[in-house]
Structure formats: structure tokens, C-alpha cells
Design a protein around this motif. Structure first.
Motif, PDB file in Angstrom:
ATOM      1  N   ILE A  84       0.873  -1.181   0.000  1.00 45.90           N
ATOM      2  CA  ILE A  84       0.000   0.000   0.000  1.00 45.90           C
ATOM      3  C   ILE A  84       0.911   1.233   0.000  1.00 45.90           C
ATOM      4  N   PHE A  85       0.701   2.120  -0.943  1.00 43.17           N
ATOM      5  CA  PHE A  85       1.487   3.362  -0.972  1.00 43.17           C
ATOM      6  C   PHE A  85       1.098   4.222   0.230  1.00 43.17           C
ATOM      7  N   VAL A  86       2.105   4.879   0.813  1.00 41.47           N
ATOM      8  CA  VAL A  86       1.822   5.732   1.978  1.00 41.47           C
ATOM      9  C   VAL A  86       2.319   7.152   1.689  1.00 41.47           C
ATOM     10  N   ARG A  87       1.376   8.092   1.663  1.00 43.76           N
ATOM     11  CA  ARG A  87       1.787   9.486   1.448  1.00 43.76           C
ATOM     12  C   ARG A  87       1.441  10.302   2.689  1.00 43.76           C
ATOM     13  N   GLY A  88       2.130  11.430   2.813  1.00 44.34           N
ATOM     14  CA  GLY A  88       1.780  12.370   3.878  1.00 44.34           C
ATOM     15  C   GLY A  88       1.115  13.566   3.224  1.00 44.34           C
ATOM     16  N   VAL A  89       0.083  14.123   3.869  1.00 41.99           N
ATOM     17  CA  VAL A  89      -0.548  15.325   3.317  1.00 41.99           C
ATOM     18  C   VAL A  89      -0.325  16.496   4.273  1.00 41.99           C
ATOM     19  N   ILE A  90       0.027  17.634   3.684  1.00 45.28           N
ATOM     20  CA  ILE A  90       0.087  18.866   4.485  1.00 45.28           C
ATOM     21  C   ILE A  90      -0.932  19.822   3.890  1.00 45.28           C
ATOM     22  N   GLU A  91      -1.899  20.208   4.711  1.00 45.07           N
ATOM     23  CA  GLU A  91      -2.954  21.119   4.258  1.00 45.07           C
ATOM     24  C   GLU A  91      -2.451  22.530   4.532  1.00 45.07           C
ATOM     25  N   VAL A  92      -1.993  23.190   3.467  1.00 46.39           N
ATOM     26  CA  VAL A  92      -1.178  24.390   3.662  1.00 46.39           C
ATOM     27  C   VAL A  92      -1.978  25.692   3.743  1.00 46.39           C
ATOM     28  N   ARG A 119       6.115  29.361   5.488  1.00 48.09           N
ATOM     29  CA  ARG A 119       7.061  28.406   4.881  1.00 48.09           C
ATOM     30  C   ARG A 119       7.863  27.650   5.938  1.00 48.09           C
ATOM     31  N   GLU A 120       8.228  28.397   6.989  1.00 44.07           N
ATOM     32  CA  GLU A 120       9.064  27.806   8.026  1.00 44.07           C
ATOM     33  C   GLU A 120       8.332  26.644   8.720  1.00 44.07           C
ATOM     34  N   ILE A 121       7.025  26.811   8.903  1.00 41.69           N
ATOM     35  CA  ILE A 121       6.243  25.745   9.570  1.00 41.69           C
ATOM     36  C   ILE A 121       6.228  24.504   8.678  1.00 41.69           C
ATOM     37  N   VAL A 122       6.019  24.711   7.381  1.00 40.40           N
ATOM     38  CA  VAL A 122       5.969  23.564   6.463  1.00 40.40           C
ATOM     39  C   VAL A 122       7.330  22.873   6.428  1.00 40.40           C
ATOM     40  N   ILE A 326      -1.252   9.812   5.562  1.00 42.62           N
ATOM     41  CA  ILE A 326      -1.015  10.251   6.944  1.00 42.62           C
ATOM     42  C   ILE A 326      -1.162  11.772   6.968  1.00 42.62           C
ATOM     43  N   ASN A 327      -1.961  12.275   7.890  1.00 41.86           N
ATOM     44  CA  ASN A 327      -2.151  13.724   7.960  1.00 41.86           C
ATOM     45  C   ASN A 327      -1.014  14.364   8.752  1.00 41.86           C
ATOM     46  N   LEU A 328      -0.314  15.296   8.091  1.00 35.74           N
ATOM     47  CA  LEU A 328       0.847  15.941   8.729  1.00 35.74           C
ATOM     48  C   LEU A 328       0.589  17.408   9.063  1.00 35.74           C
ATOM     49  N   THR A 329      -0.640  17.876   8.822  1.00 34.67           N
ATOM     50  CA  THR A 329      -0.945  19.276   9.122  1.00 34.67           C
ATOM     51  C   THR A 329      -0.780  19.520  10.623  1.00 34.67           C
ATOM     52  N   PRO A 330      -0.054  20.563  11.028  1.00 35.50           N
ATOM     53  CA  PRO A 330       0.094  20.807  12.467  1.00 35.50           C
ATOM     54  C   PRO A 330      -1.282  20.948  13.133  1.00 35.50           C
ATOM     55  N   SER A 331      -1.432  20.370  14.340  1.00 36.49           N
ATOM     56  CA  SER A 331      -2.761  20.267  14.967  1.00 36.49           C
ATOM     57  C   SER A 331      -3.453  21.622  15.142  1.00 36.49           C
ATOM     58  N   GLU A 332      -2.670  22.673  15.309  1.00 32.24           N
ATOM     59  CA  GLU A 332      -3.252  24.006  15.508  1.00 32.24           C
ATOM     60  C   GLU A 332      -4.140  24.439  14.328  1.00 32.24           C
ATOM     61  N   ARG A 334      -5.499  22.125  11.904  1.00 30.27           N
ATOM     62  CA  ARG A 334      -6.331  21.066  11.311  1.00 30.27           C
ATOM     63  C   ARG A 334      -7.820  21.381  11.336  1.00 30.27           C
ATOM     64  N   GLY A 335      -8.296  21.906  12.479  1.00 25.38           N
ATOM     65  CA  GLY A 335      -9.731  22.152  12.633  1.00 25.38           C
ATOM     66  C   GLY A 335     -10.253  23.143  11.600  1.00 25.38           C
ATOM     67  N   ASP A 336      -9.392  24.086  11.188  1.00 28.33           N
ATOM     68  CA  ASP A 336      -9.831  25.092  10.218  1.00 28.33           C
ATOM     69  C   ASP A 336      -9.758  24.599   8.786  1.00 28.33           C
ATOM     70  N   TYR A 337      -9.068  23.485   8.561  1.00 32.87           N
ATOM     71  CA  TYR A 337      -9.085  22.900   7.219  1.00 32.87           C
ATOM     72  C   TYR A 337     -10.332  22.017   7.167  1.00 32.87           C
ATOM     73  N   GLN A 338     -11.453  22.688   7.004  1.00 31.04           N
ATOM     74  CA  GLN A 338     -12.728  22.021   7.256  1.00 31.04           C
ATOM     75  C   GLN A 338     -13.474  21.720   5.963  1.00 31.04           C
TER      76      GLN A 338
END
Ligand code: SAM
Length: 389
Positions: A84-92, A119-122, A326-332, A334-338
Motif C-alpha cells: 500500500i502506498f503511503v503518502r503524507g498530506v500537508i494542508e497548507v 514556509r518555516e512551519i511547512v 497520513i495527515n501531517l498538518t500541524p494540529s493548531e 487542522r480544525g480550520d481545514y474544514q
């Protein structure tokens, strides 16, 4: 034709035979199943002579459903083994110039705190918290050309230089020039869903731009060498079975590398918030249909499946899906990426690896964009004991 081509053609014929025999094993579809394979250069096309098997397959329950999923699982194993391919997603970023009636990030949702990551966070996410199982990175956002130009492009340029990762993006319908710049920066996969292939439904749901423009964008991306993955939303309000079949036909005509099916979830802060959610079983039947009609497609399990039922993700893998995220968006943020609800089901590394294990599979060491863009590498995905005919 070279020996290599003949070898591949023979291999695809074997795949077609495998799919044909799998379809005959499914009680509700066996009678109608007849699949022929058309070898066109690098592409294999499985063309069901009887289209109706998909209608029965989408509605399958009980024994017929169990056979359908088992068949799809076997076909996936024939092509990809247990990997199974495994990717990470960053919701920028969650700014969006579109106004899709199903999506919580639509521009008219004033309740959302809008963000663009720095950029620094990503960079920090990628350099400090990338799980070892991740072979691909996906950058996702609302349709926000500012985030694309000022954030995604420079970050991709850096990671393409520094890391051995497959890079894909899901950034909407933008100018061709921006697609070209992303590709020059090092991105190889573009995820751009049709949502629905029915022009009237597309217009009524205010999907991005027009269906015509979305299709034109997909064709441009394919033509310019991207690995393109598209998809549909299943269970949209008032969606008919014929609309779903027409969408599947359209998707299959597009030379895609992959395709997803997302269950419709009534999104908070959208005009469809009080509609009924999609039926998970039907969504998983659609996953199996994608696998059986296009065995080589990369088909993701999507986290929304777990919103419908906590075993949804594992069941998607058992119904023929072969990509986990795998979701890699920092938890702070995530809720707003709704897309649906503020309270999300987050697929962490632990949850993804557990789901892969529960499905009797293993993480792939290869990137999905690398596997899709290098055609001969498909042979290396076959189980070691298996030789090409
Ligand atoms: N803006 C980009 C684009 O247009 O391609 C990024 C995609 S959008 C942020 C992510 C995807 O979520 C959409 O393509 C759609 O398929 C899915 N989505 C959004 N709202 C949904 C809903 N309520 N139910 C199911 N899927 C939904």
C-alpha cells in the motif's frame, strides 16, 4: 514491437483474464460480466462489454458484496502485491476562491478562520516530523493561487533538491503557467477531482469553474506529463445511479494514474449541511468497481470513510484501495481545514499503519508517483515469485 512491449502486452492480457474471471465469481454480476482488453501502447484498457455489471456491483450487499470486495482485493494483489502506498498530506491553506456547495472551505463560509501556513512551519514538518513510512508528500489547499506561488512552489523546489520523495499537489484549477512552474519545481502528481461528471449536477453544486474547464485542465496535465489522479463524490444529494455510471465512464476516458471515491458528508457551514450522508457500503462498492475496471489505478482509502464508520478505512483497503494518507498538518490548523466538520477523523501514522496491517498488507517502499510515471517499474511490483509470461 520490442520484446519488452510484447512481454508487457502479454502481462496485461493475463490481467484482463484475471479480472474477467473475478467478475464471473461475483454472484450478482457474473451473468453480465465480459471484459475485453485493448492494448494501446503503454495503456491497458479494460472495457466491459456489458456496462451493467457496475450497476449491480454498486448496489451489492451480502454475499455478492463480499465476493465483489474479495475480487477487487485479488486484482489489486495481482497488480501491486500486498503493498500500500503511503503518502503524507500537508494542508497548507484554507483560503478558497471557489464556492462549492458541499465544501466547508467555500468562500462564502464566513465562520472559518482562514490561514496560510508560513514556509518555516511547512519546512519544520518535513524536516522534523516526517514518518519513515512516508514515500510521497502531497500539498493540499483550497483554490488559492497566492499560497501556490508564495508557499508551495518555493517549498517544493527545496524538497525536490534535498529529499527523495514523490511530490504531488491538490491545488485546484489554475493557469497552465502555474502547472508548468509546479512541474519545473519538482512536483509530479496532480490530484484534481471531477466530483461529478454530470454537467448539470456540476453546475448546480457550484463545483470549481465549469466541468468543461476542469476536464480541459486534466487533459492539459496529462498531456504535459503529470501523473493525474481524479475522483468523484458518491452519495451527493439527488445523485442518480446513471450519473455515477456516466462519471465513472468519463473518468476512465482520461488516461489517469489514479482515482478516488469520497463519500458525501454534509459539511458544516454549507448549503448542504442538513442533507443525508453517503452510504459507506455503496462507497466501498465503488472502490471495488474502480479497481476491477482499472486495475492499475492508484485508488486511495480516504479518511471520510472512517467518519461514516470507524472500520471504513480498513474496509476500503480490503475492497481494493492501495494508497493511504497520513495527515501531517500541524494540529493548531487542522480544525480550520474544514471540508466537512470542524471535528475531524485524523489519520495519524499509527492509525494508517494499523489499518494497513489489519488489511493484511504492508507499506510500499516505493512512491506512488514514481510507480505511476515509470511504466516498467510496475513489473517490479509483482510478487517476487511471479515471472512475466
Ligand atoms: N481546491 C482543490 C480542488 O478544487 O481540487 C482542493 C480540493 S478540496 C479542498 C478537497 C476535496 O474534498 C474536494 O475535491 C472534494 O472531492 C472533497 N470534498 C469537499 N467537501 C466534501 C464533502 N462535503 N463530502 C465529500 N467530499 C468532499
Amino acid at each position: 514491437m520490442s520484446d519488452d512491449d510484447l512481454e508487457r502486452a502479454a502481462w496485461f492480457r493475463r490481467q484482463a483474464r484475471a479480472v474477467r474471471s473475478e467478475l464471473r465469481r461475483i454472484p450478482a454480476t457474473g451473468k453480465n460480466a465480459d471484459v475485453s482488453v485493448d492494448w494501446v501502447g503503454k495503456e491497458e484498457r479494460f472495457l466491459p462489454a456489458e456496462q451493467d455489471w457496475r450497476k449491480s456491483a454498486l448496489a451489492a450487499g451480502g454475499d455478492a458484496q463480499a465476493s465483489l470486495w474479495a475480487s477487487a482485493e485479488r486484482v489489486r494483489e495481482e497488480v501491486f502485491g500486498k503493498r500500500i502506498f503511503v503518502r503524507g498530506v500537508i494542508e497548507v491553506a484554507n483560503f478558497c476562491r471557489q464556492n462549492c456547495s458541499y465544501c466547508g472551505m467555500r468562500r462564502e463560509n464566513g465562520a472559518l478562520r482562514r490561514f496560510r501556513l508560513a514556509r518555516e512551519i511547512v519546512r519544520r514538518v518535513i524536516n522534523e516530523s516526517l514518518p519513515p513510512s512516508v514515500t510521497d508528500l502531497n500539498f493540499q489547499a483550497g483554490e488559492d493561487p497566492v499560497a501556490l506561488k508564495e508557499l508551495v512552489l518555493p517549498v517544493i523546489e527545496e524538497i525536490a533538491r534535498e529529499k527523495r520523495l514523490g511530490i504531488s499537489v491538490c491545488l485546484g484549477t489554475v493557469d497552465h503557467r502555474l502547472y508548468d512552474e509546479l512541474r519545473r519545481a519538482g512536483a509530479r502528481g496532480y490530484i484534481i477531482k471531477l466530483e461529478t461528471g454530470d454537467p448539470e449536477q456540476y453546475r448546480l453544486l457550484q463545483c470549481p469553474g465549469t466541468l468543461e474547464k476542469r476536464l480541459e485542465a486534466i487533459q492539459y496535465l496529462v498531456r504535459t506529463g503529470w501523473c493525474v489522479s481524479s475522483g468523484l463524490i458518491l452519495g451527493l444529494p439527488n445523485q442518480t445511479l446513471n450519473q455515477v455510471i456516466a462519471t465513472l465512464d468519463l473518468l476512465r476516458s482520461l488516461s489517469l494514474s489514479g482515482c478516488s471515491v469520497s463519500p458525501f458528508i454534509p459539511g458544516e457551514g454549507t448549503p448542504l449541511s442538513s442533507e443525508k450522508a453517503a452510504d459507506l457500503d455503496q462507497t466501498l462498492n465503488a472502490v471495488a468497481v474502480l479497481r476491477l475496471s482499472s486495475p492499475r489505478w492508484i485508488v486511495p482509502a480516504v479518511s471520510a470513510m472512517n467518519l461514516c464508520d470507524s472500520s471504513g478505512y480498513v474496509r476500503a483497503l480490503r475492497a481494493g484501495a492501495n494508497l493511504a494518507t497520513i495527515n501531517l498538518t500541524p494540529s493548531e490548523w487542522r480544525g480550520d481545514y474544514q471540508l466537512y466538520r470542524r471535528k475531524r477523523w485524523i489519520m495519524t501514522e499509527e492509525r494508517v499503519l494499523r489499518a494497513i496491517e489489519q488489511a493484511g498488507c504492508e507499506p510500499s517502499p516505493e512512491s506512488w508517483v514514481a510507480a505511476s510515471s515509470s511504466f516498467p517499474s510496475l513489473a517490479s511490483l509483482l510478487p517476487a515469485s511471479r515471472s512475466l509470461p
